[in-house]
Scaffold this active site. Structure first.
Site, PDB file in Angstrom:
ATOM      1  CG  ASP A  41      65.456  77.294  27.395  1.00  0.00           C
ATOM      2  OD1 ASP A  41      65.542  76.182  26.847  1.00  0.00           O
ATOM      3  OD2 ASP A  41      64.419  77.989  27.372  1.00  0.00           O
ATOM      4  CG  ASP A  70      92.294  87.355  36.964  1.00  0.00           C
ATOM      5  OD1 ASP A  70      92.644  86.875  38.069  1.00  0.00           O
ATOM      6  OD2 ASP A  70      92.663  88.473  36.558  1.00  0.00           O
ATOM      7  CG  HIS A  76      65.769  86.081  46.369  1.00  0.00           C
ATOM      8  ND1 HIS A  76      67.005  86.189  46.956  1.00  0.00           N
ATOM      9  CD2 HIS A  76      65.222  84.962  46.889  1.00  0.00           C
ATOM     10  CE1 HIS A  76      67.198  85.185  47.795  1.00  0.00           C
ATOM     11  NE2 HIS A  76      66.138  84.413  47.774  1.00  0.00           N
ATOM     12  CB  SER A 101      65.954  82.933  50.620  1.00  0.00           C
ATOM     13  OG  SER A 101      66.903  82.327  49.798  1.00  0.00           O
TER      14      SER A 101
END
Length: 552
Positions: free
Chosen positions: A266, A285, A303, A472
């Site tokens: 999605d 930019d 997280h 992580s």
């Protein structure tokens, strides 16, 4: 995006590769424990506090966590969150003139006046959209030398996008079908169980008691036959309720799969989705800086909150867990969506962290493409020039980073490398073939060290705690130890801290491990630069010896 246990590859990767070791006998804080006394391949943090740091003075160190956001009100984090003393809360004025209004505890580069970005596309999708109009229908023979490199990039992007989109759609369809099938079965079985228990003595049903029930009533007969069919291979003592509990747990896993792949389909691979309307910046930019808002938690901070806890959860409040570093202030810099982070946001996040006093930056994220790498390189060089240590998670694809890309990197587009950078792979608790986590990226020339990244118990939003895994999670264990060195030996430079962490690793020269992503066995020394595991006790000992040998 490389982050763990949520929507990307960390935990997901472990569910689709080899099984990690059993956790039933491993303590929740195993990564703080000592290999010698506790028989797990932890960091020897508690040993360091007990033997080396007792009564020793320390300096407060600011650590920036560039991530999804942090629950700054968490019971185990609220006392260690960084506060910008030069900013007056809530007055709507940029008191410290740094370009960010009311940045009390950090900044959010993926938010705007009307809310926060939660989902975003993957970089491969953005590159596909950018390059498709230029090269989709072009005759390859007409590609000039000037555009040859970009055309080759287009071919790689298109191949990856087409392959990954199809794979994720297929997985989404399979999980959705399985989930619906088992949900229907679960509903039916629950009905059958409650019907038959009401007809019997109300006790949990077993296969034997189920068989003995009178099935003359049509409803009872249907329920009885349905459950017996399911329990056909079970023994007579099989408990129907326990079976339903197991089925419910399986349904939760299926639902996680549905949610994971639905986000990918999605949003991640959606060519028309645009998250930047919320931010209100000009995404083209790349030099724009003063955008975002001061909501440093955001809508899904699991997280980032987990990472913050590993680094510095309050060690003195007798709640939850103990972080690695005992004198830190954690700055939340929100730049990671549920999708791939953008180079512009990463560059600005690094600069914000550096300009506001961070000595160490945790970067538990990564991606395969970096179209504006030059601005990230400039920010990385800026951090290095200011004496900041950058610690980056290696990623969770089981890839060799000597061959495969995982951005950002210490290697610069214009040549050379940033020295004050550590690339971290994930390890587990045992000194056996599973020592290197099955999902972890590796690299003899690219990954510096391994650190604990499997079943790491830490903070999550709402005063919660949970096991997550991935590089992580390995990254903040190294950040925590680095913060200890900066705190107790404040004269050390970032390059010196990196050297100490690398030289003090515990070596596993002859240990054969399963090479991630394969069934091959290799020695640990073949998978990283040091061939070692971070160790706080040994690092602090080495730092002390350096101090003793430094001329007064």
């Amino acid at each position: 995006m490389v982050f763990a246990g949520l929507t990307a590859q960390d935990v997901w990767a472990t569910q689709h590769t080899r099984t990690e070791p059993d956790t039933t006998t491993v303590p929740k804080d195993w990564f703080l424990r000592d290999p010698g006394s506790d028989h797990v391949q932890g960091l020897s943090v508690e040993k360091a506090y007990a033997t080396l740091l007792q009564g020793k003075p320390s300096k407060t160190v600011v650590v920036a966590v560039i991530d999804t956001g942090i629950d700054i009100e968490h019971e185990d984090l609220k006392d260690v969150i960084w506060t910008n003393e030069d900013e007056i809360p809530g007055n709507g004025i940029d008191d410290d003139k740094n370009g960010y209004v009311d940045d009390i505890h950090g900044w959010n580069f993926i938010g705007g006046k009307n809310g926060n970005v939660e989902n975003d596309t993957y970089e491969v999708t953005r590159e596909y959209v950018r390059l498709k109009p230029k090269y989709e229908n072009i005759d390859e023979k007409k590609i000039g030398k000037k555009n040859k490199a970009e055309y080759e990039l287009w071919k790689r992007v298109k191949a990856k996008y087409d392959r990954d989109l199809k794979a994720n759609k297929d997985q989404y369809d399979q999980y959705s079908q399985q989930y619906q099938l088992y949900m229907n079965a679960y509903g039916t079985l629950n009905f059958c169980d409650s019907t038959l228990r009401a007809r019997g003595d109300g006790k949990p049903l077993t296969k034997a008691s189920l068989t003995a029930l009178d099935g003359s009533n049509d409803t009872v007969r249907f329920a009885k036959e349905t459950l017996l069919r399911v329990l056909k291979e079970a023994d007579d003592n099989a408990n129907v309720t326990e079976f339903l509990d197991e089925l419910e747990e399986y349904l939760k896993q299926l639902k996680e799969g549905v949610d994971h792949y639905s986000v990918a389909v999605d949003y991640g691979y959606n060519q028309t989705f645009n998250s930047r309307d919320i931010v209100g910046d000009n995404p083209n930019d790349v030099n724009e800086k003063n955008y975002g808002n001061n909501d440093v938690e955001g809508p899904y901070a699991r997280h980032g909150t987990h990472i913050a806890g590993v680094i510095g959860a309050n060690r003195k409040n007798n709640l939850g867990i103990k972080g690695i570093a005992d004198n830190v202030r954690i700055m939340s810099v929100r730049a990671l969506p549920n999708g791939d982070e953008r180079d512009k946001d990463v560059a600005n996040a690094i600069r914000y962290a550096v300009d506001n006093g961070a000595q160490v930056v945790n970067m538990s994220f990564g991606k395969k493409f970096s179209p504006n790498k030059e601005i990230v390189d400039a920010a990385v060089k800026y951090a290095a020039s200011k004496g900041v240590l950058l610690v980056h998670a290696a990623g969770n694809d089981g890839d060799d980073l000597d061959v495969e890309a995982n951005f950002p990197t210490r290697t610069l587009l214009k040549g050379g490398e940033v020295k004050s950078w550590l690339e971290i792979g994930a390890s587990s608790w045992g000194d056996n073939e599973n020592f290197v986590a099955s999902f972890s990226n590796y690299g003899k020339k690219s990954v510096d060290v391994f650190a604990p990244g499997v079943e790491i118990y830490s903070t999550i939003p709402g005063n919660g705690y949970e096991d997550l895994q991935g590089t992580s999670m390995a990254c903040p264990t190294v950040v925590g130890v680095a913060a200890l060195l900066f705190s107790y030996y404040p004269d050390l430079t970032a390059d010196q801290v990196k050297t100490i962490l690398s030289q003090s690793t515990r070596k596993f020269d002859h240990l054969k491990v399963t090479k991630p992503g394969t069934t091959d066995e290799v020695t640990v020394s073949q998978l990283s630069i040091t061939g070692g595991l971070i160790n706080a006790y040994e690092a602090l000992k080495l730092a002390e010896s350096w101090k003793a040998s430094t001329p007064k």
